[in-house]
Design an enzyme around this catalytic site. Structure first.
Site, PDB file in Angstrom:
ATOM      1  N   CYS B  97       3.160   9.897 -10.964  1.00 29.23           N
ATOM      2  CA  CYS B  97       2.456   8.772 -10.350  1.00 29.23           C
ATOM      3  C   CYS B  97       1.162   9.296  -9.749  1.00 29.23           C
ATOM      4  O   CYS B  97       1.172   9.937  -8.703  1.00 29.23           O
ATOM      5  CB  CYS B  97       3.330   8.138  -9.267  1.00 29.23           C
ATOM      6  SG  CYS B  97       2.529   6.761  -8.454  1.00 29.23           S
ATOM      7  N   LEU B  98       0.069   9.056 -10.451  1.00 36.22           N
ATOM      8  CA  LEU B  98      -1.231   9.569 -10.011  1.00 36.22           C
ATOM      9  C   LEU B  98      -2.286   8.542 -10.420  1.00 36.22           C
ATOM     10  O   LEU B  98      -2.355   8.170 -11.599  1.00 36.22           O
ATOM     11  CB  LEU B  98      -1.477  10.933 -10.686  1.00 36.22           C
ATOM     12  CG  LEU B  98      -2.701  11.728 -10.277  1.00 36.22           C
ATOM     13  CD1 LEU B  98      -2.612  12.138  -8.810  1.00 36.22           C
ATOM     14  CD2 LEU B  98      -2.836  12.978 -11.146  1.00 36.22           C
TER      15      LEU B  98
END
Lengths: 146, 161
Positions: B97-98
């Site tokens: 999750c970026l």
């Protein structure tokens, strides 16, 4: 795949292809009569999957829920997954003893192409259930398994 | 030949990744698919993901895979960890999750910047924007214990073997 562009040579590697299929399966497909998901959420190589087909209308399969197991080996999607019914079913392309969908009797597996997906397999099996040679076959009791 | 239409930009980026690798990061394309990279990231020092010094650095090596989709660089690369890691922004399948891999992607970014950002994420876990709810909860309720678990997983899984 888009044709005519230089990009048609782009090959999505196995793992990213399976991640795409996973996301598509999580969102839900079409009218919901076929679905699939990963069996073991910890398996980084995403090999074992469970598929579900709801028997099509106006066939002996209507209202039944069929569970299948799909196994995507390291050579997927160059090679098709192995596919077998977990729920008992009487169908011309399914082995009566093991539930295995026999590639020789199921064109999509016999003539496998890299672009085909697990969704395509389940959708095609659902169509096959409604084919004239399958739609009226006597079926084993509901809720029994191979 | 599968790679005959490889855009110049990808060729340039690849050459630079190989000739001037970023510290603690290696990325090399596979032989049969130049858009598919094998990546290794060393866990940053002072993070629960660093290796252990026993005369030399042992472990703390994280394997990843990276793929440049057809739309790249208009779309972000796809990246995931292959090494198991205990981190609130990384899930069981290694998905990350970026923001720059999603809505904050810009074609001005590169493979190198993506990998540096992932390395930075290891130094700065963000439990307020979690991908793994359980790990994030652990981080928020007992950070010291969560960090210990992360170190344990680093020892167990990030051997680089």
């Amino acid at each position: 795949m888009t044709l005519g562009s230089g990009g048609s040579s782009v090959v999505v590697p196995r793992n990213f292809r399976l991640l795409e299929e996973l996301e598509r399966g999580e969102k839900g497909i079409g009218d919901g009569t076929v679905s699939y998901g990963m069996d073991d959420g910890d398996d980084i190589y995403m090999r074992s999957w469970t598929g579900t087909i709801i028997g099509p209308h106006n066939t002996v399969h209507e209202g039944r829920i069929y569970q299948l197991k799909l196994f995507c080996d390291k050579d997927y999607p160059e090679k098709p997954p192995s596919v077998r019914f977990h729920s008992r079913i009487n169908m011309t392309c399914v082995n009566h003893e093991t539930g295995v969908v026999e590639p020789k009797k199921f064109g999509l597996l016999a003539n496998w192409q890299r672009e085909y997906t697990m969704e395509d397999i389940l959708t095609q099996l659902k169509k096959e259930m409604a084919a004239p040679h399958n739609r009226k076959l006597v079926q084993p009791p509901e809720g029994t398994y191979f | 030949m599968a790679n005959s239409n490889l855009p110049r930009r990808i060729i340039k980026e690849t050459q630079r990744l190989l000739s001037e690798p970023a510290p603690g990061i290696s990325a090399s394309p596979s032989e049969d698919n130049m858009r598919y990279f094998n990546v290794m990231i060393l866990g940053p020092t002072q993070s629960p993901y660093e290796g252990t010094f026993v005369q030399l650095l042992i472990g703390g090596v994280f394997k990843l895979e990276l793929f440049l989709p057809e739309e790249y660089p208009m779309a972000a690369p796809k990246v995931r960890f292959l090494t198991k890691i205990y981190h609130p922004n990384i899930d069981k399948l290694g998905r990350i999750c970026l923001d720059i891999l999603k809505d904050k992607w810009s074609p001005a970014l590169q493979i190198r910047t993506v990998l540096l950002s992932i390395q930075a994420l290891l130094s700065a876990p963000n439990p307020d924007d979690p991908l793994s709810e359980n790990i994030a909860k652990h981080w928020k309720t007992n950070e010291a214990e969560a960090v210990e678990t992360a170190k344990e997983w680093t020892r167990l899984y990030a051997s680089g073997a």
